[in-house]
Design a protein around this motif. Structure first.
Motif, mmCIF file in Angstrom:
data_model
loop_
_atom_site.group_PDB
_atom_site.id
_atom_site.type_symbol
_atom_site.label_atom_id
_atom_site.label_comp_id
_atom_site.label_asym_id
_atom_site.label_seq_id
_atom_site.Cartn_x
_atom_site.Cartn_y
_atom_site.Cartn_z
ATOM 1 N N ALA A 49 0.824 -1.220 0.000
ATOM 2 C CA ALA A 49 0.000 0.000 0.000
ATOM 3 C C ALA A 49 0.855 1.265 0.000
ATOM 4 O O ALA A 49 0.523 2.249 -0.669
ATOM 5 N N GLU A 50 1.965 1.251 0.724
ATOM 6 C CA GLU A 50 2.834 2.424 0.789
ATOM 7 C C GLU A 50 3.432 2.746 -0.591
ATOM 8 O O GLU A 50 3.459 3.904 -1.006
ATOM 9 N N THR A 51 3.886 1.721 -1.297
ATOM 10 C CA THR A 51 4.458 1.918 -2.635
ATOM 11 C C THR A 51 3.396 2.449 -3.589
ATOM 12 O O THR A 51 3.635 3.404 -4.336
ATOM 13 N N LEU A 52 2.216 1.841 -3.556
ATOM 14 C CA LEU A 52 1.133 2.281 -4.442
ATOM 15 C C LEU A 52 0.744 3.727 -4.155
ATOM 16 O O LEU A 52 0.548 4.521 -5.078
ATOM 17 N N SER A 53 0.668 4.073 -2.888
ATOM 18 C CA SER A 53 0.311 5.437 -2.515
ATOM 19 C C SER A 53 1.363 6.424 -3.009
ATOM 20 O O SER A 53 1.029 7.472 -3.565
ATOM 21 N N ALA A 54 2.642 6.092 -2.817
ATOM 22 C CA ALA A 54 3.727 6.984 -3.245
ATOM 23 C C ALA A 54 3.702 7.207 -4.755
ATOM 24 O O ALA A 54 4.056 8.283 -5.236
ATOM 25 N N LEU A 55 3.280 6.196 -5.498
ATOM 26 C CA LEU A 55 3.236 6.289 -6.961
ATOM 27 C C LEU A 55 1.873 6.750 -7.479
ATOM 28 O O LEU A 55 1.672 6.861 -8.686
ATOM 29 N N GLN A 56 0.937 6.971 -6.559
ATOM 30 C CA GLN A 56 -0.430 7.363 -6.908
ATOM 31 C C GLN A 56 -1.085 6.344 -7.838
ATOM 32 O O GLN A 56 -1.720 6.696 -8.827
ATOM 33 N N ILE A 57 -0.917 5.077 -7.485
ATOM 34 C CA ILE A 57 -1.531 3.974 -8.227
ATOM 35 C C ILE A 57 -2.628 3.400 -7.342
ATOM 36 O O ILE A 57 -2.401 3.097 -6.167
ATOM 37 N N ASP A 58 -3.820 3.257 -7.900
ATOM 38 C CA ASP A 58 -4.970 2.827 -7.116
ATOM 39 C C ASP A 58 -5.021 1.329 -6.843
ATOM 40 O O ASP A 58 -5.484 0.907 -5.799
ATOM 41 N N HIS A 59 -4.582 0.516 -7.792
ATOM 42 C CA HIS A 59 -4.772 -0.923 -7.668
ATOM 43 C C HIS A 59 -3.442 -1.650 -7.827
ATOM 44 O O HIS A 59 -2.681 -1.347 -8.746
ATOM 45 N N PRO A 60 -3.158 -2.625 -6.964
ATOM 46 C CA PRO A 60 -1.861 -3.306 -7.034
ATOM 47 C C PRO A 60 -1.620 -4.072 -8.339
ATOM 48 O O PRO A 60 -0.471 -4.293 -8.713
ATOM 49 N N LEU A 61 -2.671 -4.437 -9.041
ATOM 50 C CA LEU A 61 -2.480 -5.148 -10.315
ATOM 51 C C LEU A 61 -2.075 -4.204 -11.449
ATOM 52 O O LEU A 61 -1.789 -4.651 -12.552
ATOM 53 N N ASP A 62 -2.031 -2.911 -11.150
ATOM 54 C CA ASP A 62 -1.615 -1.932 -12.162
ATOM 55 C C ASP A 62 -0.107 -1.672 -12.163
ATOM 56 O O ASP A 62 0.377 -0.901 -12.980
ATOM 57 N N LEU A 63 0.630 -2.313 -11.255
ATOM 58 C CA LEU A 63 2.078 -2.102 -11.181
ATOM 59 C C LEU A 63 2.782 -3.441 -11.354
ATOM 60 O O LEU A 63 2.736 -4.292 -10.467
ATOM 61 N N THR A 64 3.452 -3.619 -12.504
ATOM 62 C CA THR A 64 4.155 -4.878 -12.789
ATOM 63 C C THR A 64 5.623 -4.831 -12.406
ATOM 64 O O THR A 64 6.228 -5.863 -12.134
ATOM 65 N N GLY A 65 6.213 -3.636 -12.428
ATOM 66 C CA GLY A 65 7.626 -3.524 -12.092
ATOM 67 C C GLY A 65 7.943 -2.136 -11.586
ATOM 68 O O GLY A 65 7.208 -1.178 -11.858
ATOM 69 N N LEU A 66 9.046 -2.038 -10.836
ATOM 70 C CA LEU A 66 9.428 -0.756 -10.254
ATOM 71 C C LEU A 66 10.934 -0.686 -10.115
ATOM 72 O O LEU A 66 11.563 -1.620 -9.609
ATOM 73 N N TYR A 67 11.499 0.432 -10.575
ATOM 74 C CA TYR A 67 12.907 0.733 -10.322
ATOM 75 C C TYR A 67 12.955 1.712 -9.170
ATOM 76 O O TYR A 67 12.258 2.731 -9.181
ATOM 77 N N GLU A 68 13.768 1.416 -8.176
ATOM 78 C CA GLU A 68 13.981 2.323 -7.056
ATOM 79 C C GLU A 68 15.472 2.574 -6.933
ATOM 80 O O GLU A 68 16.261 1.627 -6.826
ATOM 81 N N GLY A 69 15.845 3.825 -6.975
ATOM 82 C CA GLY A 69 17.246 4.167 -6.847
ATOM 83 C C GLY A 69 17.520 5.504 -7.496
ATOM 84 O O GLY A 69 16.609 6.274 -7.787
#
Length: 137
Positions: A49-69
């Motif tokens: 939930a924290e990652t989705l909120s930071a990215l302003q994404i409503d649903h977890p199935l909408d994020l397939t990958g993430l680069y952090e750095g």
């Protein structure tokens, strides 16, 4: 060679996703390959939930990958000191959902997602990411 997963009896596992992602990373040409040794690759089920909120994404199935750095071009000795390692996280359930919806070959889908996230690591725009994708087949 990239492992193929087209129509398995069971959904691909995190280990299968990781194997395809690592094969994709290994296929990258110089100079890209030289700058990925310290990037951590993780496979998670879903974004929290924290990652989705930071990215302003409503649903977890909408994020397939993430680069952090910090993208390569923005790094300096001062920034790197004490910083967390760069990470690429792939979200298995979101990837499976997209795979079912799109019907694309599974390895091709993973390849696309990994290259997209690698592109963020290098600070590339979408056109450059697409060009990179063609070189790492």
């Amino acid at each position: 060679m990239t492992p193929r997963v087209t129509h398995p009896r069971h959904p691909p596992t995190a280990a299968q996703i990781e194997a395809i992602a690592r094969a994709t990373l290994a296929a990258l040409p110089p100079p890209f390959d030289q700058h990925l040794h310290d990037v951590v690759l993780r496979i998670e089920e879903l974004a929290d939930a924290e990652t989705l909120s930071a990215l302003q994404i409503d649903h977890p199935l909408d994020l397939t990958g993430l680069y952090e750095g910090i993208p390569i071009g923005e790094k300096s000795a001062a920034v790197g000191s004490g910083a967390m390692p760069d990470r690429i996280t792939l979200y298995r359930r979101a990837i499976l959902d997209e795979w079912v919806e799109e019907g694309e070959d599974f390895a091709t889908l993973i390849h696309h997602i990994v290259i997209h996230e690698v592109g963020h690591h290098f600070g590339l725009d979408d056109d450059a990411i697409h060009a990179l994708e063609g070189t790492a087949s």
